[in-house]
Design an enzyme around this catalytic site. Structure first.
Site, PDB file in Angstrom:
ATOM      1  N   CYS A   1      20.622  -0.886   9.470  1.00 50.76           N
ATOM      2  CA  CYS A   1      21.399  -1.950   8.711  1.00 50.76           C
ATOM      3  C   CYS A   1      22.443  -2.298   9.467  1.00 50.76           C
ATOM      4  O   CYS A   1      22.840  -3.748   9.536  1.00 50.76           O
ATOM      5  CB  CYS A   1      21.759  -1.175   7.459  1.00 50.76           C
ATOM      6  SG  CYS A   1      22.971  -2.369   6.428  1.00 50.76           S
TER       7      CYS A   1
ATOM      8  N   CYS B   1      22.469   3.647   0.463  1.00 50.33           N
ATOM      9  CA  CYS B   1      23.049   2.736  -0.336  1.00 50.33           C
ATOM     10  C   CYS B   1      22.086   2.038  -1.514  1.00 50.33           C
ATOM     11  O   CYS B   1      22.359   1.967  -2.767  1.00 50.33           O
ATOM     12  CB  CYS B   1      23.640   1.428   0.300  1.00 50.33           C
ATOM     13  SG  CYS B   1      22.652   0.587   1.574  1.00 50.33           S
TER      14      CYS B   1
END
Ligand SMILES: Nc1ncnc2c1ncn2[C@@H]1O[C@H](COP(=O)(O)OP(=O)(O)OP(=O)(O)O)[C@@H](O)[C@H]1O
Length: 371
Positions: free
Chosen positions: A104, A200
């Protein structure tokens, strides 16, 4: 000519957490032209139409209004799905344990987000990572955050010179308890918000249930290295090397000690288990890393010594690195290492300087696993 802070636009990646709130606050105090931007990378809207991203954006809004800066939202759901989530599924399919945070950072926060910020006229982006950047002997260096307990360079190991040249990490200079005090004193709505944990897009959800939603379950046998069947597994992807919990075979048989995952035989869909937390099959002597990136524009070559981490928050381990033709690295450990896991990142350091890192591709076990 160097710009003054007033002439310097900084786009802050705001997650709705305390770290990025204080990042924006400090930059604003220093006189920068600050803009807050929230990224939506995942849609977790439930059956009641509720989405945690909405709550987080609401916190971003409250903080930006207190600080007095404009704020926007950008949507990278497609890019995140294609470049982070797909990689995450692919790695699990290969029986490995991926690190989506590293991907990410490389593909979204410091690529898509950076590009979007540049389109907004940014000179820099800033995030609430515990890390530091400096300029030394003609190039940018990535340094551990001063709060070594919170240091996040492990996740930032794939960043390159261009990305670092455009990045500020203001709270990398500050210990975490002080960050909360600053948030309190500035009256930021996120001052007491709990730190986010875990991956997440999974959040508080049950990991097995979540993964089972995307990948087929393929139950099979659990066997010892000698081939004794000890039980059934529910799908190799649900287990990671060194895992003890959730095997469902207790201290049954043998020495009566607990059982641990020591390997995966993907071809035969067999989970390899052995007994005892110090079983030699849990230990390895070296690894091969692929997808290795060096932060410096002068990539490492030949053989050198440094320290490394094979997982986040692990104390530094002495290693000898042999850079191979084509860029992969063989990393030989000074001391045998427990539960080094393919798919995770290996990250190299020289003192406080993060040199770069790669993906753990193969691990040489202390005893042969014969798979
Ligand atoms: N959804 C998001 N939108 C914009 N920036 C984000 C987002 N998620 C994370 N970031 C940026 O990346 C940084 C590190 O993210 P991480 O998930 O590790 O959060 P954290 O350390 O808990 O920080 P915070 O307290 O700000 O949430 C954040 O401080 C923020 O600057």
């Amino acid at each position: 000519m160097t710009k003054t802070p007033q002439e310097t636009r900084v786009v802050v990646g705001m997650s709705g957490g305390v770290d990025s709130s204080v990042t924006a606050h400090l930059l604003k105090e220093q006189g920068y032209d600050v803009i807050g931007v929230f990224m939506k990378n995942w849609d977790d809207t439930d059956e009641f139409g509720h989405c945690t991203a909405d709550d987080d954006f609401n916190d971003v809004r409250r903080v930006c209004e207190t600080i007095g800066i404009p704020y926007y939202t950008v949507n990278f759901e497609k890019q995140y799905y294609d470049r982070v989530f797909q990689y995450f599924l692919d790695e699990y399919t290969r029986g490995r344990t991926p690190n989506p945070d590293v991907m990410c950072n490389r593909e979204i926060k410091f690529k898509e987000f950076l590009d979007a910020a540049i389109d907004l006229g940014a000179d820099y982006i800033a995030t609430g990572h515990y890390a530091r950047v400096d300029f030394h002997e003609g190039e940018y260096r990535l340094l551990r955050g001063v709060d070594t307990n919170k240091d996040q360079t492990y996740f930032l190991n794939q960043l390159n010179q261009f990305q670092l040249s455009k990045t500020m990490f203001p709270i990398g200079e500050i210990p975490k308890p002080r960050v909360r005090e600053i948030a309190e004193a500035a009256g930021l709505a996120t001052a007491r918000k709990k730190d986010s944990t875990g991956i997440c897009f999974i959040g508080e959800k049950n990991f097995r249930e979540f993964l089972g939603h995307y990948l087929p379950n393929q139950p099979g046998e659990m066997r010892t290295l000698d081939g004794v069947v000890k039980g059934q597994h529910i799908g190799l992807m649900y287990y990671t090397l060194g895992q003890r919990q959730g095997l469902g075979i207790g201290g049954s048989g043998g020495s009566g000690e607990a059982w641990f995952v020591v390997g995966k035989d993907l071809d035969n869909n067999v989970l390899l288990v052995e007994q005892g937390q110090d079983h030699p099959a849990l230990y390895s002597t070296s690894l091969v890393a692929t997808d290795v990136r060096w932060v410096s524009q002068r990539p490492k070559s030949g053989t050198f010594r440094c320290v490394a981490k094979f997982r986040y928050r692990q104390p530094d381990q002495g290693v000898t690195v042999h850079v191979q033709d084509g860029g992969a690295c063989e990393v030989v450990f000074d001391a045998n290492q427990k539960a080094v896991t393919p798919g995770q990142a290996v990250v190299f350091y020289d003192g406080d300087v993060c040199l770069g890192g790669g993906t753990i591709d193969q691990v040489r076990a202390l005893v042969p696993l014969n798979v």
